[in-house]
Design an enzyme around this catalytic site. Structure first.
Site, PDB file in Angstrom:
ATOM      1  N   SER A 130     -17.332  15.089  -9.085  1.00 16.90           N
ATOM      2  CA  SER A 130     -15.961  14.693  -8.717  1.00 16.90           C
ATOM      3  C   SER A 130     -15.001  15.875  -8.716  1.00 16.90           C
ATOM      4  CB  SER A 130     -15.472  13.661  -9.738  1.00 16.90           C
ATOM      5  OG  SER A 130     -14.084  13.484  -9.637  1.00 16.90           O
ATOM      6  N   GLU A 132     -12.277  15.701  -9.935  1.00 19.71           N
ATOM      7  CA  GLU A 132     -11.616  15.666 -11.255  1.00 19.71           C
ATOM      8  C   GLU A 132     -12.134  16.795 -12.154  1.00 19.71           C
ATOM      9  OE1 GLU A 132      -9.203  13.635 -13.054  1.00 19.71           O
ATOM     10  OE2 GLU A 132      -8.595  13.442 -10.982  1.00 19.71           O
ATOM     11  N   TYR A 153     -13.050  11.521 -18.459  1.00 19.03           N
ATOM     12  CA  TYR A 153     -13.864  11.290 -17.252  1.00 19.03           C
ATOM     13  C   TYR A 153     -14.261  12.638 -16.613  1.00 19.03           C
ATOM     14  CZ  TYR A 153     -14.928  10.236 -12.357  1.00 19.03           C
ATOM     15  OH  TYR A 153     -15.520  10.176 -11.119  1.00 19.03           O
TER      16      TYR A 153
HETATM   17  P1  NAP Z   1     -17.011   2.347  -8.516  1.00 19.93           P
HETATM   18  O1  NAP Z   1     -16.567   1.496  -7.355  1.00 19.93           O
HETATM   19  O2  NAP Z   1     -16.262   2.285  -9.789  1.00 19.93           O
HETATM   20  O3  NAP Z   1     -18.547   1.975  -8.798  1.00 19.93           O
HETATM   21  C1  NAP Z   1     -19.189   2.384  -9.963  1.00 19.93           C
HETATM   22  C2  NAP Z   1     -20.581   1.771  -9.998  1.00 19.93           C
HETATM   23  O4  NAP Z   1     -21.229   2.181 -11.211  1.00 19.93           O
HETATM   24  C3  NAP Z   1     -20.614   0.232  -9.986  1.00 19.93           C
HETATM   25  O5  NAP Z   1     -21.726  -0.182  -9.243  1.00 19.93           O
HETATM   26  C4  NAP Z   1     -20.807  -0.091 -11.459  1.00 19.93           C
HETATM   27  O6  NAP Z   1     -21.413  -1.343 -11.693  1.00 19.93           O
HETATM   28  C5  NAP Z   1     -21.767   1.024 -11.840  1.00 19.93           C
HETATM   29  N1  NAP Z   1     -21.859   1.256 -13.273  1.00 19.93           N
HETATM   30  C6  NAP Z   1     -20.856   1.496 -14.154  1.00 19.93           C
HETATM   31  N2  NAP Z   1     -21.355   1.683 -15.386  1.00 19.93           N
HETATM   32  C7  NAP Z   1     -22.705   1.553 -15.294  1.00 19.93           C
HETATM   33  C8  NAP Z   1     -23.769   1.611 -16.220  1.00 19.93           C
HETATM   34  N3  NAP Z   1     -23.553   1.854 -17.516  1.00 19.93           N
HETATM   35  N4  NAP Z   1     -25.046   1.424 -15.776  1.00 19.93           N
HETATM   36  C9  NAP Z   1     -25.265   1.161 -14.468  1.00 19.93           C
HETATM   37  N5  NAP Z   1     -24.301   1.074 -13.541  1.00 19.93           N
HETATM   38  C10 NAP Z   1     -23.031   1.266 -13.951  1.00 19.93           C
HETATM   39  O7  NAP Z   1     -17.079   3.880  -8.075  1.00 19.93           O
HETATM   40  P2  NAP Z   1     -17.071   4.517  -6.593  1.00 19.93           P
HETATM   41  O8  NAP Z   1     -15.675   4.743  -6.181  1.00 19.93           O
HETATM   42  O9  NAP Z   1     -18.017   3.766  -5.742  1.00 19.93           O
HETATM   43  O10 NAP Z   1     -17.672   5.959  -6.914  1.00 19.93           O
HETATM   44  C11 NAP Z   1     -19.083   6.183  -6.949  1.00 19.93           C
HETATM   45  C12 NAP Z   1     -19.372   7.370  -7.850  1.00 19.93           C
HETATM   46  O11 NAP Z   1     -18.725   8.530  -7.350  1.00 19.93           O
HETATM   47  C13 NAP Z   1     -18.893   7.220  -9.281  1.00 19.93           C
HETATM   48  O12 NAP Z   1     -19.817   7.897 -10.107  1.00 19.93           O
HETATM   49  C14 NAP Z   1     -17.559   7.948  -9.299  1.00 19.93           C
HETATM   50  O13 NAP Z   1     -17.277   8.410 -10.601  1.00 19.93           O
HETATM   51  C15 NAP Z   1     -17.847   9.071  -8.331  1.00 19.93           C
HETATM   52  N6  NAP Z   1     -16.721   9.578  -7.575  1.00 19.93           N
HETATM   53  C16 NAP Z   1     -15.884   8.736  -6.917  1.00 19.93           C
HETATM   54  C17 NAP Z   1     -14.867   9.248  -6.145  1.00 19.93           C
HETATM   55  C18 NAP Z   1     -13.944   8.334  -5.361  1.00 19.93           C
HETATM   56  O14 NAP Z   1     -12.880   8.809  -4.924  1.00 19.93           O
HETATM   57  N7  NAP Z   1     -14.320   7.095  -5.121  1.00 19.93           N
HETATM   58  C19 NAP Z   1     -14.695  10.630  -6.025  1.00 19.93           C
HETATM   59  C20 NAP Z   1     -15.588  11.465  -6.692  1.00 19.93           C
HETATM   60  C21 NAP Z   1     -16.611  10.941  -7.457  1.00 19.93           C
HETATM   61  P3  NAP Z   1     -20.536  -2.694 -11.854  1.00 19.93           P
HETATM   62  O15 NAP Z   1     -20.234  -3.153 -10.449  1.00 19.93           O
HETATM   63  O16 NAP Z   1     -21.457  -3.579 -12.595  1.00 19.93           O
HETATM   64  O17 NAP Z   1     -19.300  -2.324 -12.612  1.00 19.93           O
HETATM   65  O1  F7E Z   2      -5.078   7.884  -9.323  1.00 16.08           O
HETATM   66  C1  F7E Z   2      -1.463   8.240  -9.907  1.00 16.08           C
HETATM   67  C2  F7E Z   2      -2.395   8.730 -10.991  1.00 16.08           C
HETATM   68  O2  F7E Z   2      -6.637   6.212 -10.295  1.00 16.08           O
HETATM   69  C3  F7E Z   2      -4.565   8.776  -8.356  1.00 16.08           C
HETATM   70  C4  F7E Z   2     -11.489   8.115  -9.064  1.00 16.08           C
HETATM   71  O3  F7E Z   2     -12.210   7.617  -7.967  1.00 16.08           O
HETATM   72  O4  F7E Z   2     -10.682   9.961  -7.773  1.00 16.08           O
HETATM   73  C5  F7E Z   2     -10.276   8.863  -8.550  1.00 16.08           C
HETATM   74  O5  F7E Z   2      -9.498   9.302  -9.663  1.00 16.08           O
HETATM   75  C6  F7E Z   2      -3.195   9.299  -8.797  1.00 16.08           C
HETATM   76  C7  F7E Z   2      -3.163   9.802 -10.233  1.00 16.08           C
HETATM   77  O6  F7E Z   2      -7.514   8.094  -8.838  1.00 16.08           O
HETATM   78  C8  F7E Z   2      -0.685   4.776 -10.612  1.00 16.08           C
HETATM   79  O7  F7E Z   2      -1.667   9.212 -12.115  1.00 16.08           O
HETATM   80  C9  F7E Z   2       0.408   6.579 -10.128  1.00 16.08           C
HETATM   81  O8  F7E Z   2      -2.456  11.005 -10.263  1.00 16.08           O
HETATM   82  O9  F7E Z   2      -6.290   6.267  -7.804  1.00 16.08           O
HETATM   83  P1  F7E Z   2      -6.388   7.004  -9.074  1.00 16.08           P
HETATM   84  P2  F7E Z   2      -7.916   9.436  -9.595  1.00 16.08           P
HETATM   85  O10 F7E Z   2      -7.424   9.466 -10.977  1.00 16.08           O
HETATM   86  O11 F7E Z   2      -7.527  10.565  -8.702  1.00 16.08           O
HETATM   87  C10 F7E Z   2     -11.501  10.931  -8.454  1.00 16.08           C
HETATM   88  C11 F7E Z   2     -11.877  12.000  -7.458  1.00 16.08           C
HETATM   89  C12 F7E Z   2     -12.653  10.308  -9.146  1.00 16.08           C
HETATM   90  O12 F7E Z   2     -13.720  10.918  -9.267  1.00 16.08           O
HETATM   91  C13 F7E Z   2     -12.403   9.041  -9.874  1.00 16.08           C
HETATM   92  O13 F7E Z   2     -13.615   8.345 -10.114  1.00 16.08           O
HETATM   93  O14 F7E Z   2      -2.297   8.203  -8.737  1.00 16.08           O
HETATM   94  N1  F7E Z   2      -0.906   6.903 -10.141  1.00 16.08           N
HETATM   95  N2  F7E Z   2       0.568   5.286 -10.412  1.00 16.08           N
HETATM   96  C14 F7E Z   2      -1.618   5.809 -10.425  1.00 16.08           C
HETATM   97  N3  F7E Z   2      -2.962   5.600 -10.545  1.00 16.08           N
HETATM   98  C15 F7E Z   2      -3.379   4.340 -10.824  1.00 16.08           C
HETATM   99  N4  F7E Z   2      -4.708   4.106 -10.908  1.00 16.08           N
HETATM  100  N5  F7E Z   2      -2.486   3.309 -11.019  1.00 16.08           N
HETATM  101  C16 F7E Z   2      -1.142   3.469 -10.919  1.00 16.08           C
HETATM  102  O15 F7E Z   2      -0.377   2.533 -11.082  1.00 16.08           O
END
Ligand code: NAP
Ligand code: F7E
Length: 341
Positions: A130, A132, A153
């Site tokens: 990520s 992050e 995270y």
């Molecule tokens: P998501 O919608 O939160 O999906 C997470 C998945 O992980 C769900 O299928 C969840 O199952 C499963 N999971 C959580 N804890 C688990 C455990 N202990 N054992 C087995 N499965 C588990 O995340 P996403 O947005 O699709 O992202 C996919 C991956 O990319 C994640 O690893 C995330 O951290 C990473 N990532 C996401 C982003 C983004 O912007 N979306 C960016 C960079 C990296 P349940 O449905 O049962 O909860």
């Molecule tokens: O927040 C601000 C918050 O929770 C984005 C995950 O997929 O991307 C994701 O992480 C921004 C932050 O995503 C609210 O403070 C303001 O600055 O949508 P977010 P994230 O933290 O960037 C990375 C790449 C991952 O890997 C992660 O799995 O938005 N913000 N107000 C808020 N965020 C949330 N959630 N809720 C608010 O009300």
């Protein structure tokens, strides 16, 4: 027929990846967690009864906290490709549950890598790393940027990134780390900021909600369209050698910009509805993430096609349509359509 194993198949990315791989002719095996309620909504449209001939999607109970189950499953399935998308993926929640986040998002990866080493050493492995991990590092960020995570995270993901590299070097595994910047879609979890905003816009437009409470509006993110990002994951495992790749659009927007785009798409003035709530402020914030994906463009020929305005429109339209009756989400974008055609 190639076999893929997806941990995290019920999540946003897992569901699109399963859809892509099925379209590409794969047999797909997904790890799902046992829950007292159904948690497969995002993949229900892909699922056929296992007794039906021709089904290519199989689901298996398991958990990244249960290493022996992972070893058994991989020994049975013998996948060619393994995608680790499973994680406690919410940054704010990781401050509330740091130990659990470390156990799943961090140690979960070593459990899966150990299972691969013992049961499937020839399989190719993708780790969902990520942006992050960059945290406080100056933008734009690429594969050479120094990491500076700002949340439990981000720290857990950094452990997973390094252990993926270590298993590549120590044991010769085909273990790749995709460092993906934020990617969103109608399947995005409802508590991430983009989806929280687009759902609120839809509900406000329909008279079902009056206000939207948010935290920091000044944070800047590089928001792309999730279906295009799962294409990059697959492409990384088709490369000749394992590596690390940064994936993002290269453009950044503030949370406030995304709010404005989303409300404007529904002809609403955001300033009338958006309120501040400090509960959404994080102990440490990541101010600006912007991807430099030139390596992926050069080596994988990957480049996003959906910009922020179109992304907000896709999500708002879907959330409005959902309130009017069920509308299946169909991925768009040239990266996705080129891959599945
Ligand atoms: P998501 O919608 O939160 O999906 C997470 C998945 O992980 C769900 O299928 C969840 O199952 C499963 N999971 C959580 N804890 C688990 C455990 N202990 N054992 C087995 N499965 C588990 O995340 P996403 O947005 O699709 O992202 C996919 C991956 O990319 C994640 O690893 C995330 O951290 C990473 N990532 C996401 C982003 C983004 O912007 N979306 C960016 C960079 C990296 P349940 O449905 O049962 O909860
Ligand atoms: O927040 C601000 C918050 O929770 C984005 C995950 O997929 O991307 C994701 O992480 C921004 C932050 O995503 C609210 O403070 C303001 O600055 O949508 P977010 P994230 O933290 O960037 C990375 C790449 C991952 O890997 C992660 O799995 O938005 N913000 N107000 C808020 N965020 C949330 N959630 N809720 C608010 O009300």
């Amino acid at each position: 027929m190639k076999k893929a194993f997806i941990a995290g198949i019920t999540g946003q990315d897992g569901s699109y990846l399963a859809e892509l791989l099925i379209a590409l002719g794969y047999e797909v095996h997904g790890l799902i967690r046992r829950a007292s309620t159904f948690n497969t909504q995002r993949i229900d449209h892909l699922y056929l009864d296992p007794h039906d001939q021709g089904t290519r999607l199989f689901l298996h109970y398991g958990d990244l906290t249960d290493g022996s189950r992972l070893t058994t499953l991989l020994a049975q399935i013998k996948p060619d490709e393994i995608y680790n998308l499973a994680a406690q993926s919410h940054v704010r929640v990781s401050f509330d549950e740091p130990e659990y986040t470390g156990d799943t998002t961090g140690l979960g990866t070593i459990r899966l890598l150990e299972a691969i080493r013992q049961s499937s050493p020839g399989a190719k492995f993708y780790q969902a790393s990520s942006s992050e991990m960059f945290g406080a590092a100056n933008p734009p960020q690429n594969e050479s940027t120094e990491f500076y995570p700002r949340s439990p995270y981000g720290v857990a993901k950094l452990y997973s990134h390094w252990i993926t590299k270590n298993y590549r070097e120590a044991y010769g595994l085909f273990a790749t780390s995709g460092i993906l910047f934020n990617h969103e879609s109608p399947r995005r979890g409802e508590t991430f900021v983009t989806r929280k905003i687009t759902r609120a816009v839809a509900r406000i437009a329909k008279g079902q909600q009056k206000e939207l409470f948010l935290g920091n509006l000044d944070a800047r993110r590089d928001w792309g369209y999730a279906p295009e990002y799962v294409v990059a994951m697959w492409q990384m495992l088709q490369a000749d050698a394992p590596d690390d790749y940064v994936i993002g659009t290269g453009t950044d927007l503030s949370v406030k910009d995304f709010v404005r785009l989303s409300f404007e798409h529904a002809n609403l003035d955001w300033e009338k509805y958006v309120r501040f709530d400090e509960r959404y402020i994080r102990p440490t914030e990541v101010d600006t993430l912007v991807a430099d994906s030139s390596k992926a463009a050069k080596d994988l020929n990957w480049k996003s096609s959906v910009g922020p305005e179109q992304l907000a429109a896709i999500m708002v339209d879907h959330d409005i349509a959902t309130l009017e009756g069920f509308v299946p989400d169909k991925p768009v974008g040239s990266v996705w359509s080129e891959a599945v055609s």
